[in-house]
Design a protein around this motif. Structure first.
Motif, PDB file in Angstrom:
ATOM      1  N   LEU A 141      41.490  46.200  39.651  1.00 48.36           N
ATOM      2  CA  LEU A 141      42.393  45.870  40.750  1.00 48.36           C
ATOM      3  C   LEU A 141      43.011  44.493  40.527  1.00 48.36           C
ATOM      4  O   LEU A 141      42.276  43.508  40.325  1.00 48.36           O
ATOM      5  N   PRO A 142      44.330  44.368  40.553  1.00 49.00           N
ATOM      6  CA  PRO A 142      44.941  43.037  40.496  1.00 49.00           C
ATOM      7  C   PRO A 142      44.482  42.219  41.702  1.00 49.00           C
ATOM      8  O   PRO A 142      44.591  42.669  42.841  1.00 49.00           O
ATOM      9  N   HIS A 143      43.951  41.028  41.468  1.00 50.82           N
ATOM     10  CA  HIS A 143      43.394  40.254  42.578  1.00 50.82           C
ATOM     11  C   HIS A 143      43.875  38.811  42.611  1.00 50.82           C
ATOM     12  O   HIS A 143      43.450  38.042  43.471  1.00 50.82           O
ATOM     13  N   GLU A 199      29.340  41.564  44.383  1.00 54.52           N
ATOM     14  CA  GLU A 199      29.566  42.993  44.645  1.00 54.52           C
ATOM     15  C   GLU A 199      31.061  43.299  44.667  1.00 54.52           C
ATOM     16  O   GLU A 199      31.525  44.276  44.067  1.00 54.52           O
ATOM     17  N   VAL A 200      31.816  42.461  45.365  1.00 53.38           N
ATOM     18  CA  VAL A 200      33.257  42.679  45.463  1.00 53.38           C
ATOM     19  C   VAL A 200      33.914  42.499  44.103  1.00 53.38           C
ATOM     20  O   VAL A 200      34.764  43.300  43.701  1.00 53.38           O
ATOM     21  N   GLN A 201      33.523  41.444  43.381  1.00 51.59           N
ATOM     22  CA  GLN A 201      34.103  41.211  42.062  1.00 51.59           C
ATOM     23  C   GLN A 201      33.783  42.358  41.107  1.00 51.59           C
ATOM     24  O   GLN A 201      34.593  42.717  40.246  1.00 51.59           O
ATOM     25  N   THR A 202      32.612  42.956  41.262  1.00 47.56           N
ATOM     26  CA  THR A 202      32.247  44.104  40.437  1.00 47.56           C
ATOM     27  C   THR A 202      33.186  45.274  40.702  1.00 47.56           C
ATOM     28  O   THR A 202      33.671  45.929  39.762  1.00 47.56           O
ATOM     29  N   VAL A 203      33.455  45.555  41.977  1.00 53.22           N
ATOM     30  CA  VAL A 203      34.353  46.657  42.321  1.00 53.22           C
ATOM     31  C   VAL A 203      35.767  46.359  41.843  1.00 53.22           C
ATOM     32  O   VAL A 203      36.463  47.241  41.324  1.00 53.22           O
ATOM     33  N   SER A 229      38.501  49.892  27.835  1.00 53.37           N
ATOM     34  CA  SER A 229      38.215  48.881  26.823  1.00 53.37           C
ATOM     35  C   SER A 229      37.355  47.765  27.388  1.00 53.37           C
ATOM     36  O   SER A 229      36.639  47.075  26.653  1.00 53.37           O
ATOM     37  N   ARG A 230      37.420  47.586  28.713  1.00 61.78           N
ATOM     38  CA  ARG A 230      36.562  46.613  29.395  1.00 61.78           C
ATOM     39  C   ARG A 230      35.784  47.328  30.488  1.00 61.78           C
ATOM     40  O   ARG A 230      36.354  48.114  31.243  1.00 61.78           O
ATOM     41  N   VAL A 231      34.488  47.031  30.568  1.00 63.32           N
ATOM     42  CA  VAL A 231      33.607  47.753  31.474  1.00 63.32           C
ATOM     43  C   VAL A 231      32.729  46.750  32.211  1.00 63.32           C
ATOM     44  O   VAL A 231      32.291  45.751  31.633  1.00 63.32           O
ATOM     45  N   VAL A 232      32.457  47.020  33.487  1.00 64.76           N
ATOM     46  CA  VAL A 232      31.593  46.158  34.289  1.00 64.76           C
ATOM     47  C   VAL A 232      30.266  46.863  34.518  1.00 64.76           C
ATOM     48  O   VAL A 232      30.210  48.093  34.653  1.00 64.76           O
TER      49      VAL A 232
END
Length: 767
Positions: A218-220, A208-212, A135-138
């Motif tokens: 991933l819970p962050h 880049e990290v936030q995209t992954v 439902s959510r995509v980066v």
């Protein structure tokens, strides 16, 4: 008359056959509700609540009279897909035109279609999407003359998505964004979405990290309640915490980890007793601070594992615990769970004890420092650690004995090189080097493996519910294909019918050591393997040739280890006194949730591995962008009709030499030889051949590197063994003309190769 979906569902449940739309119309009042009914039915089809059949007929998903199968679809970048049925069995191939608007990861209902030239294989088409996975995509925001588009980072989601003018949220062309899907693809119309978060520019390392993180969901961050519980944990242990614990603070104890490690969850000590060794493996007692049902526990369970990126870690526990009171920092009293093992000179376990304890680590050692003592005989290291050196040298003797014992038992060790990403001050990749794995790494791995196995056997002997780390044998068809693939290269794989013993695979690995095909054999064998996973049923561990194994040694960063500590404590308590009602209730609750917890933590581990692999691959691609035009040595790692894949020797980067760039001759794909052969020259390019290539193009977004062949030297190979039949079956990785690619052609195995960092068996080596 007003129509509601519950009435439609009830009607179709009562019908023995699918209903035509006209039948639905008659049932709900005729023409006066036609438009309303049509809109409602179409919406229910889009949501997967109804299945539309040919002839404008409708029925429920999975109804027996439809012959549908429910499962999860995996879509290839080229547009086709495979559905893994929930009830098990062979995957169903879905051609691109049969996707029916389904996207990668969706739960779908599939109807079988006549097979097209694939005897015994299953084909199908999607008749309904039952549950959307994304439902959510980066991805990347792109402004065009005709409007805004969105290119998903996950290429298997297809695209581009359409972004209406009022849904851009101020995004600028080229930025990384997160969208919420507002309309799914249907009838050739693309999916639509609205921008809900702007991450920034893609060349920013943090972006880049936030995209992954968002791509893999991933819970962050930790919620306020979890952080409050962490802050309430005392920074030092109190006198009351020592009650009932064995005091090991006077025992010489050390931690051995990588240079950048901050969470030290295991410490070791050793004493020679005649010809035997008494080993103490003390593990951080995380269960003392993370209690079942707490916010800390819920957040840890949600994550399942810590996730390690080149420049940071997404911890399973807040840093106040993971780097503080739970971490076995030097010269600090720490609460632990200890496995005390007596092991003879042959590496066999003679005695074992398990208990709660308190330790005080004497030194935080690194693998490099320990290597200087036990391998290099470095005078400076021996002088600096002269008080600990005798114990470290005895640890070396025990580690070698344990390694020899495991080899005799048949344990498979894929000692494959792993890349280490070297980052600069700005976070950009400056180098990709081979991650060192020396005897110091092996020493800790062996001690952790011994402790894990001992705990598993102890708890199992008490016949109580438990969580195991299992690894099932490879599928017979994969082994058979791999064995036949090996024949032209002079290697043999001993099989008993359609099964194989771990010792036979270890013998194969040993026979390839030092040869040009060594990495090919190791990687190929890994692809035959199933993934290790967690289970409430002991199905043994094939890769370790162990009949009983678990994960006990990393509770700071793996939730199953925390579960094992809780089970072990209850078993130890029950041996001393009857359990209280509260303890019995806790044991029953853990037992009841075992299957769900095992499946969840196995899933979270797979997601973490995919995310870690994804960002490492991205760093490699970005690094190679600066190497266009340069030449590198490598070897041919795979061959297909369209070219050959080359893996660079030192950089651990793979790229494609396309057949169209081989201008010296016209090459054809020789399936039986796993080679490209020049029709005029007879020149042959085969797996394992050393080559020199030039980097000609790099596309990080498409995850693609293109090489041009500069030089090629055929590897020296033994003669083909004529007494072995070779049926020409393909190696799983290599697509063969006339056959559809298989979904499981990517590496998936356990024991998995080391991923850098701690590199511990039972630690970051995901055995």
């Amino acid at each position: 008359m007003h129509v509601v979906k519950q009435d439609i569902l009830l009607l179709l449940r009562e019908e023995s056959e699918p209903l035509h739309f006209a039948g639905l119309l008659r049932a709900f009042g005729g023409r006066q509700v036609k438009n309303e009914l049509k809109r409602l039915v179409e919406a229910m089809v889009r949501d997967g609540e109804l299945v539309r059949l040919r002839g404008n007929r409708y029925t429920l998903p999975g109804a027996e009279n439809v012959g549908t199968v429910r499962g999860t679809i995996s879509v290839h970048r080229d547009g086709y897909g495979f559905v893994a049925p929930e009830e098990g069995g062979e995957d169903i191939f879905i051609p691109a035109k049969g996707l029916g608007g389904a996207m990668h990861g969706d739960t779908v209902s599939v109807r079988g279609e006549p097979s097209r030239g694939r005897q015994g294989k299953r084909d199908g088409r999607v008749v309904a999407v039952l549950q959307r996975a994304n439902s959510r995509v980066v991805g990347r925001f792109q402004q065009t003359g005709r409007g805004a588009l969105f290119i998903p980072e996950e290429l298997r989601l297809g695209g581009p998505f359409s972004i209406p003018p009022r849904a851009t949220n101020g995004a600028v062309d080229g930025q990384q964004v997160v969208i919420e899907v507002t309309a799914w693809p249907v009838g050739g119309r693309p999916a639509e979405g609205k921008v809900i978060e702007i991450l920034g520019w893609p060349d920013n390392p943090d972006v880049e990290v936030q995209t992954v993180i968002r791509r893999f969901d991933l819970p962050h961050t930790f919620d306020a309640a979890t952080l409050a519980e962490a802050e309430a944990v005392p920074a030092q242990i109190g006198k009351g915490d020592l009650e009932g614990r064995v005091d090991l603070r006077k025992l010489p104890t050390v931690t051995i980890d990588g240079e950048t490690a901050k969470d030290f969850d295991d410490a070791v000590s050793l004493r020679r007793e005649g010809e035997a060794f008494r080993l103490w493996v003390s593990i951080a007692d995380v269960s003392q601070y993370v209690t079942p049902g707490s916010s800390l526990d819920r957040d840890a369970y949600l994550r399942g594992t810590s996730v390690y990126f080149p420049d940071r870690c997404l911890p399973m526990l807040p840093e106040r615990l993971s780097n503080g009171i739970c971490s076995l920092n030097p010269h600090q009293d720490r609460l632990t769970m200890t496995a005390e093992l007596l092991i003879d000179a042959g590496g066999s376990l003679r005695e074992s004890r398990f208990y709660t304890s308190v330790i005080r680590s004497d030194a935080r050692l690194t693998y490099t420092q320990v290597k200087g003592v036990i391998e290099d005989n470095d005078p400076s290291a021996l002088g600096e650690y002269r008080e600990l050196a005798p114990m470290l040298l005895e640890m070396k003797q025990l580690a070698l004995a344990l390694m020899a014992m495991r080899r005799r038992r048949g344990s498979i060790d894929f000692d494959l090189p792993e890349p280490e990403i070297v980052l600069g001050l700005t976070g950009q990749t400056e180098a990709i080097i081979k991650s060192e794995r020396n005897l110091a790494h092996r020493l800790i791995e062996e001690f952790m493996l011994a402790a894990n196995e001992a705990v598993a056997r102890f708890v199992t002997s008490r016949q109580v519910p438990f969580i195991y780390r299992i690894h099932e044998p490879p599928a017979p068809e994969k082994l058979a294909a791999f064995r036949e693939f090996l024949v032209p290269f002079g290697f043999t794989l001993e099989m008993k019918g359609d099964t194989v013993e771990p010792a036979a695979l270890q013998a194969l690995v040993a026979s390839a050591e030092g040869k040009p095909e060594e990495r090919m054999v190791n990687y190929g064998l890994l692809r035959c393997m199933k993934q290790a996973r967690y289970s409430g049923i002991n199905l043994k561990h094939f890769g370790l040739a162990s009949d009983c194994y678990t994960h006990f040694t990393s509770p700071i960063r793996r939730y199953p280890d925390l579960m094992v500590h809780r089970f072990l404590k209850l078993v130890l308590t029950a041996a001393e006194r009857p359990l209280t009602r509260q303890e019995e209730r806790r044991q029953a609750e853990m037992a009841a949730s075992l299957a769900e917890a095992a499946e969840h933590t196995s899933s979270r581990e797979r997601v973490a591995m995919e995310a870690e692999r994804d960002i490492v691959e991205l760093k490699k691609l970005q690094f190679m962008q600066g190497k266009v035009g340069e030449e590198f040595g490598g070897f041919i790692a795979g061959v297909a009709g369209f070219g050959c894949f080359v893996e660079l020797t030192e950089l651990f980067v793979e790229g494609l030499v396309h057949s169209s760039t081989l201008t010296d001759d016209l090459y054809s794909f020789e399936e039986r030889e796993h080679a490209l052969k020049g029709r005029q020259s007879g020149r042959t390019l085969r797996i394992g051949d050393p080559v020199t290539v030039r980097v000609v193009a790099v596309n990080p977004q498409a995850r693609r590197i293109e090489f041009a062949l500069v030089s090629h030297a055929a590897a020296q190979r033994p003669e083909k063994q004529e007494n072995l039949e070779y049926s020409g079956e393909r190696y799983p990785r290599i697509p063969v003309r006339g056959k559809r690619p298989k979904l499981n052609a990517s590496p998936a195995a356990a024991p998995a190769p080391k991923r850098g960092g701690k590199g511990k068996g039972g630690g970051k080596r995901r055995r």
